[in-house]
Design a protein around this motif. Structure first.
Motif, PDB file in Angstrom:
ATOM      1  N   GLN A 140      -4.501  64.966  17.611  1.00 12.27           N
ATOM      2  CA  GLN A 140      -4.174  65.541  18.914  1.00 12.27           C
ATOM      3  C   GLN A 140      -4.877  64.776  20.040  1.00 12.27           C
ATOM      4  N   LEU A 141      -6.146  64.460  19.855  1.00 13.17           N
ATOM      5  CA  LEU A 141      -6.884  63.727  20.881  1.00 13.17           C
ATOM      6  C   LEU A 141      -6.271  62.350  21.133  1.00 13.17           C
ATOM      7  N   ARG A 142      -5.905  61.646  20.071  1.00 11.81           N
ATOM      8  CA  ARG A 142      -5.277  60.332  20.238  1.00 11.81           C
ATOM      9  C   ARG A 142      -3.957  60.447  20.994  1.00 11.81           C
ATOM     10  N   GLU A 143      -3.162  61.449  20.670  1.00  3.18           N
ATOM     11  CA  GLU A 143      -1.864  61.621  21.322  1.00  3.18           C
ATOM     12  C   GLU A 143      -2.027  61.979  22.794  1.00  3.18           C
ATOM     13  N   VAL A 144      -2.917  62.886  23.103  1.00  2.00           N
ATOM     14  CA  VAL A 144      -3.143  63.295  24.490  1.00  2.00           C
ATOM     15  C   VAL A 144      -3.667  62.115  25.303  1.00  2.00           C
ATOM     16  N   TYR A 145      -4.560  61.318  24.713  1.00  2.00           N
ATOM     17  CA  TYR A 145      -5.062  60.132  25.408  1.00  2.00           C
ATOM     18  C   TYR A 145      -3.935  59.129  25.643  1.00  2.00           C
ATOM     19  N   ARG A 146      -3.133  58.892  24.625  1.00  2.20           N
ATOM     20  CA  ARG A 146      -2.025  57.930  24.739  1.00  2.20           C
ATOM     21  C   ARG A 146      -1.090  58.293  25.876  1.00  2.20           C
ATOM     22  N   LEU A 147      -0.845  59.584  26.058  1.00  6.28           N
ATOM     23  CA  LEU A 147       0.083  60.027  27.093  1.00  6.28           C
ATOM     24  C   LEU A 147      -0.480  59.883  28.504  1.00  6.28           C
ATOM     25  N   GLN A 148      -1.806  59.813  28.634  1.00  2.00           N
ATOM     26  CA  GLN A 148      -2.418  59.840  29.960  1.00  2.00           C
ATOM     27  C   GLN A 148      -3.221  58.594  30.325  1.00  2.00           C
ATOM     28  N   LYS A 149      -3.235  57.584  29.499  1.00  2.00           N
ATOM     29  CA  LYS A 149      -4.115  56.450  29.719  1.00  2.00           C
ATOM     30  C   LYS A 149      -3.572  55.389  30.676  1.00  2.00           C
TER      31      LYS A 149
END
Length: 72
Positions: free
Chosen positions: A11-20
């Motif tokens: 989840q953390l990787r996905e949320v970061y990917r969407l906002q980086k």
């Protein structure tokens, strides 16, 4: 427990990917390098929306620091 840890990491990787995107753009423009890591310290499994909001706040603050660093 391992299943929960792996779920949180995904989840953390996905949320970061969407906002980086904005952060990475400012890092590239400023000629800077950034190394990040995130640690989830909660005892309960987080909801995706909560992680998204909190990650957004953290990245926004980091983006401000990067922006201020490249424009003294």
């Amino acid at each position: 427990k391992a299943v929960d840890r792996n779920r949180i990491k995904r989840q953390l990787r996905e949320v970061y990917r969407l906002q980086k995107a904005e952060l990475m753009q400012n890092v590239r423009i400023g000629g800077l390098q950034v190394a990040l890591f995130f640690i989830y310290t909660g005892k309960e499994l987080p909801l995706h929306d909560d992680l998204f909001k909190k990650m957004g706040k953290a990245l926004c603050r980091l983006n401000e620091l990067v922006h201020n660093d490249k424009n003294p």
